[in-house]
Design an enzyme around this catalytic site. Structure first.
Site, PDB file in Angstrom:
ATOM      1  N   LYS A 168       0.844  -1.363   0.190  1.00 11.20           N
ATOM      2  CA  LYS A 168      -0.088  -0.112   0.041  1.00 11.20           C
ATOM      3  C   LYS A 168       0.891   1.262  -0.186  1.00 11.20           C
ATOM      4  CE  LYS A 168      -4.097   2.151   2.277  1.00 11.20           C
ATOM      5  NZ  LYS A 168      -4.937   1.843   3.354  1.00 11.20           N
TER       6      LYS A 168
ATOM      7  N   SER B  96      -9.916   2.184   2.434  1.00 11.39           N
ATOM      8  CA  SER B  96      -9.120   3.069   1.718  1.00 11.39           C
ATOM      9  C   SER B  96      -8.090   2.098   0.911  1.00 11.39           C
ATOM     10  CB  SER B  96      -8.412   3.826   2.467  1.00 11.39           C
ATOM     11  OG  SER B  96      -7.532   3.308   3.261  1.00 11.39           O
TER      12      SER B  96
ATOM     13  N   SER C  24     -10.550   0.182   6.683  1.00 13.02           N
ATOM     14  CA  SER C  24      -9.866   0.318   5.326  1.00 13.02           C
ATOM     15  C   SER C  24      -9.186  -0.872   4.769  1.00 13.02           C
ATOM     16  CB  SER C  24      -8.747   1.514   5.506  1.00 13.02           C
ATOM     17  OG  SER C  24      -9.526   2.626   5.326  1.00 13.02           O
TER      18      SER C  24
END
Ligand SMILES: [Mg+2]
Ligand SMILES: [Zn+2]
Lengths: 481, 482, 95
Positions: A79, A158, A182
């Site tokens: 990420k 997210s 998320s």
């Protein structure tokens, strides 16, 4: 080329150790996948050169059969919230469009130490603020799964880039970060496993901060078994993070030996909220039966302050963010809009570097901390957070695990829920409470709805009891609901 | 100390409170491993936290925590077993995180006090709190026409902010308070007290009021970095406030800056703008918990504090309150004194140190610690006085050249040829000569002209070129003449 | 509690985010919407409840006082939009 997108890490490890495949072959396969699936926009930065170099090193180690890491030779996505030394780290923001860290986050460092291979940095909502991956400066991520009417769907957020990349076979697994859901919510939208461990398990050092008291790294994987391996590689006590736990890190794969027989699984009536999708409710009932079949005892519990979790979260997280994101001021790194006047430089840099959702939250966060409003909003939220946490403590005196749906709805088309921020916030209504209490929670896929869209179930455990959570997740996974 | 400002409408009293920032003498910063070394090329002692890099996290320095506790114990304060770090939010280019990690509602040290020695006696000055916080970096405004340059070497250094009650009433009291605090900090070694380097600096809160009336509106003069400037700033600011009030206007609460060149304070409106620091607990740092055992252990490790030393000096060396205060004000001075006084008469030593030596230092405006004068050098000279080899008067005359020379007492006195003749045989020879040369006078003396004794002494001293020990001369003369 | 334009402007200044006049009303509506919703919390009785500062309840790790500066000036200023002689540079600040 063999299609490796159908296997999981656990299987790939077997093939690697039997020398049926090489890490380089795996890496080349995924590089090809990433290039073919660009339109999903899963990656902000590709690091193919690094990946091939890491693969070569892994292959050498595998050849020698020594110093093998848990994830030796396994290509993954990182990420873009985790700082990677020498590799651009943007947190999905224009503000950090060209930021190249000269240090490595502890979580990514741990993964490389364990032999994982970095294919690239995955797309995400800007500064991890979002539930649909529609706030990234680098564009929306598409869910590889399409509805029957062929609309483009959000992957959730997210950690949307991570989830979509894993779901579309661009990597075996990816890291995520979970502040209010998320990891779990995108895993649920993409039919994957998303695991947020107990707060303090993974170091936050080098992870771009959103809301420090909530942020926690975790993996997004295809299987529960992979989640255990990834988590094992990510966790460590870290003296660079003052909120890193010194508690013993167990062998997470021991979940396979964990017997659910006789365990009490709590069903909180507050989670069967108004607006909960009927099909999700049906799956939830099916899961209850799975646990009954395992010999677990299902009991009704109450988490009376659940309704207040989301408003509490939307005070605390923006408040912390308003301070955490103050460093993006155009002075030492990142975007700068030049001006003759310092104040103007600050204001224009931050107005142009941050997207609308981030700005909205920074304004809210600043407001709830400001003179005259602190007690009514921020302090009040801290007290309610205590009550929410107490709810869980009380519940865990009666039960060992808590079962809930992960989200009130399945993945929705891109563009929906964009006009009203509140509607978007409601996505997190079932994941936020466990975040506020710092508890380990997993989302596993419980099959699809009639429109072929995945439905996720959430299991919440006691602090530091990740193993029982994995075991319960595995029970749902194995039942093939 | 009765200090009043004479205004057109009568006397005004000054009310002062000080926020002293003391940099802790640590190797590394409060929340990062960067060096605290002073100076150095810009941005070379900077860790991730100190420049607010994404993902940077603070980890506290145990030494700094211990120093705050020790300081708290030495100002008679309560140590809080649980304290909280907060973020103080504001934008400024030398504040890289966009917030300063400080302590707001729950500081590490609570209420305490210290005693100052005013001319009218001891006065107790209340201390509200002591907390730990990060220092900011340095903004350099005068090296570039268009820009301000930012150096973060100091960013994140550990500060103790020590906040006094508004108990001070004059510039002198403020000076005494800072000196006392500094002597305590130096004594326990938590801060070197170097005000020039900014390692000790004060925000001075000044307000004025008619005696016995309500507290007036205060102004805060930021970052004053010398005791002299503190006094000057207070004098200027108090007068300014009196003039404003007497002209019928109101004081605006604000932060001001002291300009040492102009000797005046001026408003810092630029920084004023919106003062809303939005303090909230720093979620990167759990509460700081300090055990009772740790507090006890640190208490046991405390050195003798200035006040304790003062009482000991009074009883052990029979010093006056004043002398004891002067000699214990500074750790270096008190150590110096104790080295010199060892096996020597304390009255003599005190007068030589607190009168002769101090006036020499004052005249040359240097601190004892910065001078090259050693305790051995002073002791050497005093030994000559004690043994009677030179007289007190001679010693005073020689004192300044002696201090300026690189010689030890023995070599210096030899070189100057001033050593007193105390050898009885030698003195007797001189006396015999004088008596032989003045038979008439000897006769007169023996017939009762007592006054002539002085004449003989004078003659002997003259013969010896002033080197004869007067006590020895007296003694032998008396023997010879009876 | 609902807020007005002046508060939006004030908070924008505190957060150092320029809010264009054209955006102000939309933002105001959104904020009031959110604030109205979080006002729900007023219904919760929090009498005697301690604010929860952290879910982390282990003792804080303390560092030994050793200095160790890993980063050169080059690295520290590597990403900076403007630098000069090792300093970061901002427009002149008048004190
Ligand atoms: Mg102050
Ligand atoms: Zn301060």
């Amino acid at each position: 080329m063999t299609d490796f997108s159908a296997i999981d890490i656990t299987e790939a490890k077997k093939l690697l150790s039997q020398k049926q495949i090489t890490a380089t072959e795996l890496t080349e396969f995924f590089i090809k996948q990433i290039e073919e699936k660009k339109e999903l926009n899963c990656f902000i930065t590709n690091t193919f050169d690094i990946a091939l170099k890491m693969a070569k090193e892994s292959d050498e180690k595998i050849q020698k059969g020594s110093d093998l890491g848990i994830l030796e030779g396994i290509p993954i996505g990182m990420k873009d919230l985790f700082c990677t030394d020498g590799v651009k780290t943007t947190a999905g923001s224009k503000m950090l469009e060209n930021f190249v860290p000269f240090y490595e986050s502890t979580v990514s460092q741990n993964l490389w130490k364990n032999g994982a291979i970095m294919l690239g940095k995955t797309n995400m909502d800007e500064f991890a603020m979002g539930s649909a991956n529609t706030t990234s400066f680098f564009g929306n991520v598409l869910n590889p799964i399409r509805s029957d009417d062929q609309k483009d769907l959000v992957p959730g957020g997210s950690s949307g880039g991570s989830a979509a990349a894993v779901a579309s076979g661009q990597c075996f697994a990816a890291t995520g970060s979970d502040t209010g859901g998320s990891i779990r919510q995108p895993a649920s939208f993409c039919g994957l496993v998303g695991f947020k461990p107990t707060y303090g398990r993974c170091s936050r050092f080098g992870m771009v901060a959103f809301a420090s008291s909530l942020d926690q790294a975790g993996p997004i994987t295809k299987t529960v078994s992979d989640a255990a391996l990834m988590l094992q590689s990510m966790c460590s006590y870290d003296d660079k993070d003052s909120t890193s736990s010194k508690k013993l890190i167990p062998n997470f794969s021991d979940y396979k030996k964990f017997d659910l027989k006789g365990k009490k699984i709590g069903l909180p009536n507050e989670y069967i909220i108004e607006g909960l999708n009927e099909e999700i409710k049906k799956k939830f009932d099916q899961c209850i039966n799975i646990f009954k079949d395992c010999g677990a005892e299902l009991i009704d519990i109450t988490l009376p302050h659940t309704n207040y979790a989301l408003p509490t979260y939307y005070i605390i997280a923006p408040a912390e963010a308003s301070a955490n994101l103050a460093r993006y001021d155009g002075v030492r790194y990142g975007l700068r809009e030049n001006s003759e006047n310092l104040d103007d430089l600050y204001q224009t840099t931050r107005a142009s570097g941050f997207g609308d959702e981030v700005k909205r939250r920074l304004i809210i966060g600043t407001y709830v901390l400001s003179a005259g409003y602190y007690d009514a909003y921020y302090l009040k939220a801290l007290k309610v957070r205590q009550l929410i946490s107490n709810d869980f403590k009380n519940a865990f005196e009666k039960c060992d695990l808590i079962l809930t749906p992960t989200t009130p709805n399945v993945a929705f088309p891109i563009g929906e829920k964009q006009n009203d921020p509140l509607e978007m916030y409601l996505n997190d209504v079932l994941t936020v409470p466990a975040s506020l209490a710092g508890l380990p929670a997993i989302s596993v896929s419980a099959g699809n709805n009639n429109n072929n869209l995945p439905i996720g179930m959430q299991i919440i455990g006691r602090p530091f009891e990740e193993i029982s959570v994995l075991a319960a997740g595995s029970a749902i996974e194995l039942s093939k609901v | 100390m009765s200090f009043f400002i004479e205004g057109d409408t009568g006397k005004w009293e000054v009310v002062l409170g000080l926020e002293v920032h003391a940099q802790i003498k640590s190797n590394s910063k409060l929340f990062s491993t960067a060096s605290t070394e002073w100076g150095g090329d810009p941005n070379t002692h900077v860790e991730l936290v100190d420049c607010g890099m994404p993902g940077a996290l603070p980890v506290i320095n145990e030494f700094c925590v211990n120093q705050a506790i020790l300081t708290g114990l030495s100002i008679n304060a309560k140590i809080n077993e649980k304290s909280i770090f907060d973020r103080k939010n504001y934008f400024y280019p030398d504040l890289p995180q966009g917030y300063q990690i400080s302590q707001f509602e729950f500081p590490i040290v609570g209420n305490g006090f210290l005693m100052i020695q005013t001319k009218e006696g001891e006065k107790r000055i209340g201390i509200t709190r002591l907390h730990l916080e990060q220092d900011a970096g340095k903004s350099i405004h005068d090296q570039d026409i268009k820009n301000t340059l930012i150096d973060l070497n100091r960013s994140g250094c550990a500060l103790m902010e020590i906040v006094s009650e508004p108990d001070l009433r004059s510039p002198e009291e403020a000076a005494l308070y800072v000196k006392k605090l500094r002597s305590i900090l130096r004594c326990i070694g938590s801060c070197d007290g170097n005000m020039e380097k900014g390692n000790l600096r004060a925000d001075v809160n000044v307000s004025v009021r008619k005696p016995d009336s309500e507290m007036g509106t205060r102004c805060e003069i930021k970052n004053v970095n010398s005791i002299k400037f503190i006094q000057k700033a207070i004098e200027y600011e108090a007068r300014r406030q009196v003039e404003i009030i007497e002209s019928g206007k109101k004081i605006i609460q604000e932060t001001r800056l002291f300009d040492p060149n102009k000797g005046e304070t001026r408003s810092m409106r630029g920084k004023e703008e919106s003062h809303d620091y939005r303090y909230f607990p720093d979620p990167d740092l759990p509460p700081l918990i300090i055990s009772k055992e740790k507090i006890e252990e640190l208490k046991r490790s405390l050195p003798e504090l200035p006040d304790e030393k003062k009482s000991r000096f009074i009883s052990e060396y029979s010093l006056t309150d004043y002398d004891a205060e002067v000699l214990t004000d500074d750790q270096y001075v008190s150590d110096f004194f104790e080295e010199v006084v060892k096996n020597r008469d304390s009255k003599l030593v005190v007068s030589w140190i607190s009168v002769e030596l101090f006036s020499y230092l004052k005249k040359n405006s240097i601190e004892l610690s910065e001078s090259k004068i050693t305790s051995k050098k002073i002791a050497g000279l005093l030994d000559y006085i004690i043994s009677g080899k030179i007289s007190n008067r001679q010693a005073k005359e020689l004192f300044e050249p002696y201090l300026k020379s690189n010689l030890e007492a023995k070599d210096f006195i030899e070189k100057m040829g001033v050593e007193q003749v105390s050898d009885e045989g030698e003195v007797e020879g001189l006396i015999n000569r004088v008596l032989q040369e003045n038979p008439k006078m000897v006769e007169d003396y023996k017939n009762g002209k007592d006054k002539l004794f002085g004449f003989f002494v004078g003659q002997v001293m003259k013969e010896s070129k002033g080197k004869a020990n007067p006590q020895v001369v007296n003694k032998i003369l008396k023997d010879k003449l009876t | 509690m609902s807020i007005d334009n002046s508060i939006v402007r004030k908070v924008g200044k505190l957060a150092k985010i320029k809010i264009k006049e054209s955006e102000e009303n939309k933002l105001l509506d959104e904020l009031n919407n959110i604030l109205g919703w979080v006002d729900e919390l007023k219904k919760v009785d929090t009498e005697g409840v301690e604010p929860m500062l952290s879910v982390f309840n282990e003792s804080m790790n303390m560092r030994e006082d050793k200095s160790d500066s890993k980063f050169s000036n080059n690295l520290i200023t590597k990403n900076s939009p403007e630098k000069k002689a090792g300093f970061f540079v901002v427009p002149k600040v008048v004190e």
